[in-house]
Motif scaffolding. Structure first.
Motif, PDB file in Angstrom:
ATOM      1  N   VAL A  21      11.284  32.871 113.098  1.00  0.00           N
ATOM      2  CA  VAL A  21      11.899  33.505 114.261  1.00  0.00           C
ATOM      3  C   VAL A  21      13.256  34.102 113.884  1.00  0.00           C
ATOM      4  O   VAL A  21      13.591  35.222 114.276  1.00  0.00           O
ATOM      5  N   CYS A  22      14.030  33.350 113.105  1.00  0.00           N
ATOM      6  CA  CYS A  22      15.338  33.833 112.668  1.00  0.00           C
ATOM      7  C   CYS A  22      15.205  35.090 111.820  1.00  0.00           C
ATOM      8  O   CYS A  22      15.918  36.081 112.031  1.00  0.00           O
ATOM      9  N   ALA A  23      14.282  35.079 110.850  1.00  0.00           N
ATOM     10  CA  ALA A  23      14.094  36.231 109.968  1.00  0.00           C
ATOM     11  C   ALA A  23      13.680  37.465 110.754  1.00  0.00           C
ATOM     12  O   ALA A  23      14.177  38.573 110.519  1.00  0.00           O
ATOM     13  N   SER A  24      12.760  37.301 111.703  1.00  0.00           N
ATOM     14  CA  SER A  24      12.311  38.417 112.518  1.00  0.00           C
ATOM     15  C   SER A  24      13.459  39.018 113.319  1.00  0.00           C
ATOM     16  O   SER A  24      13.625  40.247 113.378  1.00  0.00           O
ATOM     17  N   SER A  25      14.263  38.163 113.923  1.00  0.00           N
ATOM     18  CA  SER A  25      15.391  38.634 114.724  1.00  0.00           C
ATOM     19  C   SER A  25      16.412  39.379 113.871  1.00  0.00           C
ATOM     20  O   SER A  25      16.924  40.426 114.263  1.00  0.00           O
ATOM     21  N   GLY A 122      -4.751  30.040 114.645  1.00  0.00           N
ATOM     22  CA  GLY A 122      -4.210  28.784 114.142  1.00  0.00           C
ATOM     23  C   GLY A 122      -2.755  28.674 114.531  1.00  0.00           C
ATOM     24  O   GLY A 122      -2.104  29.680 114.872  1.00  0.00           O
ATOM     25  N   MET A 123      -2.194  27.475 114.478  1.00  0.00           N
ATOM     26  CA  MET A 123      -0.788  27.293 114.855  1.00  0.00           C
ATOM     27  C   MET A 123       0.137  28.120 113.965  1.00  0.00           C
ATOM     28  O   MET A 123       1.232  28.502 114.376  1.00  0.00           O
ATOM     29  N   ASN A 124      -0.289  28.413 112.738  1.00  0.00           N
ATOM     30  CA  ASN A 124       0.566  29.186 111.837  1.00  0.00           C
ATOM     31  C   ASN A 124       0.519  30.684 112.093  1.00  0.00           C
ATOM     32  O   ASN A 124       1.215  31.461 111.421  1.00  0.00           O
ATOM     33  N   SER A 125      -0.293  31.130 113.065  1.00  0.00           N
ATOM     34  CA  SER A 125      -0.442  32.573 113.304  1.00  0.00           C
ATOM     35  C   SER A 125       0.879  33.238 113.687  1.00  0.00           C
ATOM     36  O   SER A 125       1.149  34.380 113.307  1.00  0.00           O
ATOM     37  N   LEU A 130       5.381  36.901 112.069  1.00  0.00           N
ATOM     38  CA  LEU A 130       6.826  37.127 111.972  1.00  0.00           C
ATOM     39  C   LEU A 130       7.255  37.362 110.531  1.00  0.00           C
ATOM     40  O   LEU A 130       8.151  38.175 110.262  1.00  0.00           O
ATOM     41  N   CYS A 131       6.614  36.659 109.589  1.00  0.00           N
ATOM     42  CA  CYS A 131       6.963  36.824 108.177  1.00  0.00           C
ATOM     43  C   CYS A 131       6.467  38.143 107.609  1.00  0.00           C
ATOM     44  O   CYS A 131       6.860  38.537 106.502  1.00  0.00           O
ATOM     45  N   ASP A 132       5.608  38.817 108.348  1.00  0.00           N
ATOM     46  CA  ASP A 132       5.026  40.074 107.881  1.00  0.00           C
ATOM     47  C   ASP A 132       5.622  41.283 108.593  1.00  0.00           C
ATOM     48  O   ASP A 132       5.122  42.393 108.456  1.00  0.00           O
ATOM     49  N   GLU A 133       6.680  41.084 109.363  1.00  0.00           N
ATOM     50  CA  GLU A 133       7.280  42.185 110.112  1.00  0.00           C
ATOM     51  C   GLU A 133       8.069  43.113 109.194  1.00  0.00           C
ATOM     52  O   GLU A 133       8.498  42.726 108.101  1.00  0.00           O
TER      53      GLU A 133
END
Length: 371
Positions: A21-25, A122-125, A130-133
């Protein structure tokens, strides 16, 4: 940011929900963000385990089974975005508890229960997306051995566990408690990568982060567990079991097999760790743990068929006891542009991790945008 000014670089260590979440923001605010994750993929305790047996692919959310959001005013925007993108859905079904003394099921659904959200499929979705933004580079399988603040360069330097330099960064976000916890030494023999001696007020807070250890046991059956009337339940009066849920009852999951996840009690996990230590558990020890949890189910009188797949996993430090900075939401050193975030800062749940990651991003953004 002003045209012609070099893009500021920020490193985020850990790809759990707080770090993601932090990285995406940060990326949406115009920074160049690199996530470093020692595991093969994102998620942390929201990881999804992929196994196979009898020619079937078996997927398990073996960490956080779901999450709830009580501060909807703060996180409603994120929830709406994730729902719109199909990353999350509400998990509907009956939830309750089982008293191992009276051998009775108790329904605990309230008139207005908290909505239970799960990642889809899955919970990791959520973390994956977010890691692929845009603006986020994710480097998986990269462990961090050393994080150094370079005073003369006003930047952070990272060194991997292989001794290779990983670059310099204008800001740093530590979303993995193991970066600062003395527990790392007990497990790996190495000192924590982030030395906080330069900042005594942060060092004192994170010196010992209390956690609840837990063992998870993943089970697959050829037929439904008709003796259990709930899709998720807590165990009362058990020294071994704490939680169980039916994985295939969640939205977006395969129903080709009946899959369950059991979580041990913290007392049971602590007793095993007291006997065998914090080092990586052997296959023999994990097999014993799985037998213990299954035996507890059998002794409780639940009529269970024999599973065709059984596997245990240890969560040594994934579940913090409480938040250490509930007001601040994250730990922050403005002089070094360092934010430490995670559920261990706010509250020991997924919502706490999301909130902490958002606040950490705002701290970094505020100071780097002025430079």
């Amino acid at each position: 940011m002003d045209s012609g000014v070099p893009m500021r670089k920020v490193a985020v260590i850990g790809s759990g929900i707080a770090g993601a979440v932090c990285a995406s923001s940060l990326a949406r605010s115009g920074f160049s963000v690199t996530i470093f994750e020692s595991a093969r993929g994102p998620g942390g305790r929201m990881s999804q385990r992929r196994e196979s047996a009898d020619g079937k692919e078996l997927l398990f959310d073996h960490g956080a089974p779901f999450f709830t959001v009580r501060e909807t005013a703060t996180l409603s925007g994120l929830l709406q975005e994730w729902e719109r993108k199909g990353l999350i859905a509400e998990w509907k079904g009956k939830f309750g508890s089982f008293d191992c003394h009276t051998r009775q099921f108790l329904c605990r659904d309230q008139e207005v229960p908290d909505k239970k959200y799960v990642g889809v499929p899955g919970m990791n979705s959520i973390c994956k997306a977010l890691c692929d933004e845009a603006g986020v580079e994710s480097r998986f399988g990269v462990g961090i051995a050393q994080m150094d603040w370079l005073e003369k360069d006003d930047s952070w330097s990272l060194i991997g566990i292989d001794g290779q330099g990983l670059g310099n960064f204008d800001g740093m976000v530590a979303s993995d408690k193991n970066l600062v916890s003395s527990r790392v030494t007990a497990v790996t023999g190495r000192t924590p990568p982030l030395d906080l001696n330069f900042c005594s007020h942060l060092a004192n807070k994170v010196k010992e982060i209390p956690v609840n250890p837990c063992f998870a046991v993943m089970l697959a059956f050829s037929e439904p567990l008709s003796s259990i009337p709930f899709v998720g339940l807590n165990f009362v009066n058990s020294k071994v079991l704490n939680w169980a849920h039916c994985e295939n009852s969640k939205p977006g999951r395969s129903t080709s097999s009946e899959r369950w996840v059991l979580h041990s009690s913290k007392e049971y996990a602590e007793s095993i760790i007291d006997q065998f230590g914090l080092r990586k558990p052997s296959p023999e020890l994990l097999a014993r743990v799985a037998e213990d949890l299954l035996r507890e189910l059998a002794d409780a009188g639940l009529d269970l068929p024999k599973p065709f797949f059984v596997k245990a996993h240890r969560w040594g430090s994934a579940f913090p006891v409480a938040g250490m900075a509930p007001e601040e939401k994250c730990l922050w050193d403005s002089n070094r542009k360092l934010a430490i975030c995670g559920d261990f800062c706010v509250s020991p749940n997924v919502e706490g991790a999301i909130t902490s990651g958002m606040v950490a991003a705002s701290k970094i953004t505020s100071i780097l945008s002025r430079m």
